[in-house]
Design a protein around this motif. Structure first.
Motif, PDB file in Angstrom:
ATOM      1  N   MET A  16       0.681  -1.441  -0.140  1.00 53.13           N
ATOM      2  CA  MET A  16       0.316  -0.075  -0.372  1.00 53.13           C
ATOM      3  C   MET A  16       0.717   1.198   0.200  1.00 53.13           C
ATOM      4  N   PRO A  17       2.347   1.430   0.937  1.00 53.14           N
ATOM      5  CA  PRO A  17       2.794   2.382   0.988  1.00 53.14           C
ATOM      6  C   PRO A  17       3.016   2.542  -0.745  1.00 53.14           C
ATOM      7  N   ALA A  18       3.642   1.450  -1.336  1.00 53.70           N
ATOM      8  CA  ALA A  18       4.796   1.746  -2.545  1.00 53.70           C
ATOM      9  C   ALA A  18       3.977   1.848  -3.549  1.00 53.70           C
ATOM     10  N   LEU A  19       2.304   1.890  -3.272  1.00 50.22           N
ATOM     11  CA  LEU A  19       1.401   2.255  -4.323  1.00 50.22           C
ATOM     12  C   LEU A  19       1.118   3.502  -4.416  1.00 50.22           C
ATOM     13  N   ARG A  20       1.080   3.992  -3.170  1.00 51.54           N
ATOM     14  CA  ARG A  20       0.579   5.662  -3.053  1.00 51.54           C
ATOM     15  C   ARG A  20       2.142   5.985  -3.578  1.00 51.54           C
ATOM     16  N   ILE A  21       3.231   6.038  -3.450  1.00 56.10           N
ATOM     17  CA  ILE A  21       4.724   6.876  -3.157  1.00 56.10           C
ATOM     18  C   ILE A  21       4.474   6.274  -4.499  1.00 56.10           C
ATOM     19  N   VAL A  22       4.856   5.678  -5.860  1.00 51.82           N
ATOM     20  CA  VAL A  22       4.894   5.628  -7.094  1.00 51.82           C
ATOM     21  C   VAL A  22       3.481   6.621  -7.377  1.00 51.82           C
ATOM     22  N   GLN A  23       1.985   6.334  -7.492  1.00 47.74           N
ATOM     23  CA  GLN A  23       1.086   7.209  -8.275  1.00 47.74           C
ATOM     24  C   GLN A  23       1.555   8.172  -7.502  1.00 47.74           C
ATOM     25  N   GLU A  24       2.318   8.745  -6.152  1.00 47.79           N
ATOM     26  CA  GLU A  24       2.192  10.802  -6.337  1.00 47.79           C
ATOM     27  C   GLU A  24       3.532  10.371  -7.530  1.00 47.79           C
ATOM     28  N   ALA A  25       4.573   9.946  -7.344  1.00 47.99           N
ATOM     29  CA  ALA A  25       5.839  10.548  -8.455  1.00 47.99           C
ATOM     30  C   ALA A  25       4.803  10.374 -10.076  1.00 47.99           C
ATOM     31  N   ASN A  26       4.303   9.522  -9.815  1.00 47.10           N
ATOM     32  CA  ASN A  26       4.098   8.968 -11.409  1.00 47.10           C
ATOM     33  C   ASN A  26       2.927  11.024 -12.065  1.00 47.10           C
ATOM     34  N   GLY A  27       2.651  11.526 -10.666  1.00 48.75           N
ATOM     35  CA  GLY A  27       1.536  13.100 -10.903  1.00 48.75           C
ATOM     36  C   GLY A  27       0.561  12.573 -10.725  1.00 48.75           C
ATOM     37  N   GLY A  28       0.634  10.936 -10.147  1.00 48.93           N
ATOM     38  CA  GLY A  28      -2.003  11.393  -9.670  1.00 48.93           C
ATOM     39  C   GLY A  28      -2.029   9.076  -9.749  1.00 48.93           C
ATOM     40  N   HIS A  29      -1.419   8.861 -10.604  1.00 50.69           N
ATOM     41  CA  HIS A  29      -2.302   7.514 -11.011  1.00 50.69           C
ATOM     42  C   HIS A  29      -1.245   6.788 -10.988  1.00 50.69           C
ATOM     43  N   LEU A  30      -2.197   5.834 -11.607  1.00 52.82           N
ATOM     44  CA  LEU A  30      -1.328   4.499 -11.271  1.00 52.82           C
ATOM     45  C   LEU A  30      -0.772   3.537 -13.003  1.00 52.82           C
ATOM     46  N   THR A  31      -0.329   3.366 -13.517  1.00 53.77           N
ATOM     47  CA  THR A  31      -0.150   2.131 -14.403  1.00 53.77           C
ATOM     48  C   THR A  31      -0.154   0.702 -14.210  1.00 53.77           C
ATOM     49  N   THR A  32      -0.588  -0.597 -15.736  1.00 53.10           N
ATOM     50  CA  THR A  32      -0.129  -1.905 -15.392  1.00 53.10           C
ATOM     51  C   THR A  32       1.200  -1.446 -15.346  1.00 53.10           C
ATOM     52  N   THR A  51      -6.519  -1.968  -6.900  1.00 55.16           N
ATOM     53  CA  THR A  51      -8.152  -1.609  -7.137  1.00 55.16           C
ATOM     54  C   THR A  51      -9.670  -1.775  -5.900  1.00 55.16           C
ATOM     55  N   PHE A  52      -8.909  -2.451  -5.221  1.00 60.92           N
ATOM     56  CA  PHE A  52      -9.761  -2.394  -4.145  1.00 60.92           C
ATOM     57  C   PHE A  52     -10.142  -1.351  -3.373  1.00 60.92           C
ATOM     58  N   TYR A  53      -8.917  -1.100  -3.224  1.00 65.53           N
ATOM     59  CA  TYR A  53      -8.924   0.643  -1.621  1.00 65.53           C
ATOM     60  C   TYR A  53      -9.231   1.605  -3.072  1.00 65.53           C
ATOM     61  N   GLY A  54     -10.363   3.107  -2.676  1.00 66.28           N
ATOM     62  CA  GLY A  54     -10.607   3.744  -3.628  1.00 66.28           C
ATOM     63  C   GLY A  54      -9.468   5.317  -4.155  1.00 66.28           C
ATOM     64  N   ASN A  55      -8.551   5.135  -3.026  1.00 65.13           N
ATOM     65  CA  ASN A  55      -7.775   5.834  -3.128  1.00 65.13           C
ATOM     66  C   ASN A  55      -6.678   5.573  -3.943  1.00 65.13           C
ATOM     67  N   TYR A  56      -6.631   4.560  -4.710  1.00 67.68           N
ATOM     68  CA  TYR A  56      -5.724   4.514  -6.571  1.00 67.68           C
ATOM     69  C   TYR A  56      -6.610   4.968  -7.195  1.00 67.68           C
ATOM     70  N   ASN A  57      -6.193   5.367  -8.460  1.00 64.16           N
ATOM     71  CA  ASN A  57      -6.645   6.139  -9.495  1.00 64.16           C
ATOM     72  C   ASN A  57      -5.775   5.022 -10.525  1.00 64.16           C
ATOM     73  N   HIS A  58      -6.372   4.646 -12.039  1.00 67.82           N
ATOM     74  CA  HIS A  58      -6.349   4.397 -12.697  1.00 67.82           C
ATOM     75  C   HIS A  58      -5.918   4.971 -13.823  1.00 67.82           C
ATOM     76  N   GLN A  59      -6.919   6.415 -13.686  1.00 68.14           N
ATOM     77  CA  GLN A  59      -6.353   7.413 -14.930  1.00 68.14           C
ATOM     78  C   GLN A  59      -5.396   8.816 -14.695  1.00 68.14           C
ATOM     79  N   PRO A  60      -5.433   9.728 -15.044  1.00 65.58           N
ATOM     80  CA  PRO A  60      -4.718  10.555 -14.827  1.00 65.58           C
ATOM     81  C   PRO A  60      -5.611  11.311 -14.871  1.00 65.58           C
ATOM     82  N   VAL A  61      -5.145  12.269 -13.304  1.00 61.20           N
ATOM     83  CA  VAL A  61      -5.600  12.965 -12.135  1.00 61.20           C
ATOM     84  C   VAL A  61      -5.534  14.454 -12.701  1.00 61.20           C
ATOM     85  N   GLY A  62      -6.653  15.404 -12.107  1.00 61.64           N
ATOM     86  CA  GLY A  62      -6.128  17.219 -12.229  1.00 61.64           C
ATOM     87  C   GLY A  62      -4.978  17.437 -11.215  1.00 61.64           C
TER      88      GLY A  62
END
Ligand code: FES
Length: 163
Positions: free
Chosen positions: A33-49, A71-82
């Motif tokens: 979970m923290p790795a997903l959050r950190i990588v999401q932040e570093a990628n401008g707010g969303h994750l990719t496969t 995909t279970f938790y709502g705090n991860y984004n799978h599309q670009p965000v503003g």
């Protein structure tokens, strides 16, 4: 496993390693979970496969276990965000107090539907489940701030101020 990836290096890698170090050596997956959050932040707010695969590789776990968490938790984004992520509560108390109609007005004002990003990159809207502020319905969370008892006037003022 300590495979270096394109994004998991430098400061990102250090931050993930800090989390990994808090768990027993054979439980690197606990840092998912923290790795997903950190990588999401570093990628401008969303994750990719690809990024989820990189995390799985770095933690030494099967990619599916990372996908499941992401995909279970709502705090991860799978599309670009503003720049400002509007998390719009879509659950029953907010719905019953006019949340859906208000969201549609907001979508008209911003010129986007939920799941999209405004052309200037400033706002994105995401429908989310109850944010635990039902007494202040209808409400939304923009980044870390809760905005409650919204009506068209207060919501539009908030958006104008952020703009
Ligand atoms: S239903 Fe909207 S915060 Fe709970």
């Amino acid at each position: 496993m300590s495979t270096k990836t394109n994004l998991i290096q430098g400061d990102v890698q250090k931050r993930i390693d800090t989390w990994i170090a808090t768990y027993p050596a054979d439980q690197r997956q606990s840092a998912t979970m923290p790795a997903l959050r950190i990588v999401q932040e570093a990628n401008g707010g969303h994750l990719t496969t690809e990024l989820m695969n990189e995390i799985a590789d770095y933690l030494g776990v099967a990619p599916i276990s990372v996908y499941e968490v992401a995909t279970f938790y709502g705090n991860y984004n799978h599309q670009p965000v503003g720049k400002y992520q509007i998390n719009w509560c879509n659950s029953v108390s907010c719905f019953l107090r006019g949340g859906e109609a208000l969201r549609e007005k907001m979508e008209q004002k911003l010129g986007v539907k939920s799941g999209e990003v405004t052309a200037d990159g400033k706002f994105s809207i995401k429908k989310v489940e109850c944010l635990g502020a039902c007494g202040g319905a209808p409400m939304c969370k923009i980044d870390k701030t809760y905005y409650e008892n919204l009506d068209e006037t207060s919501l539009f003022r908030i958006l104008d101020e952020l703009e």
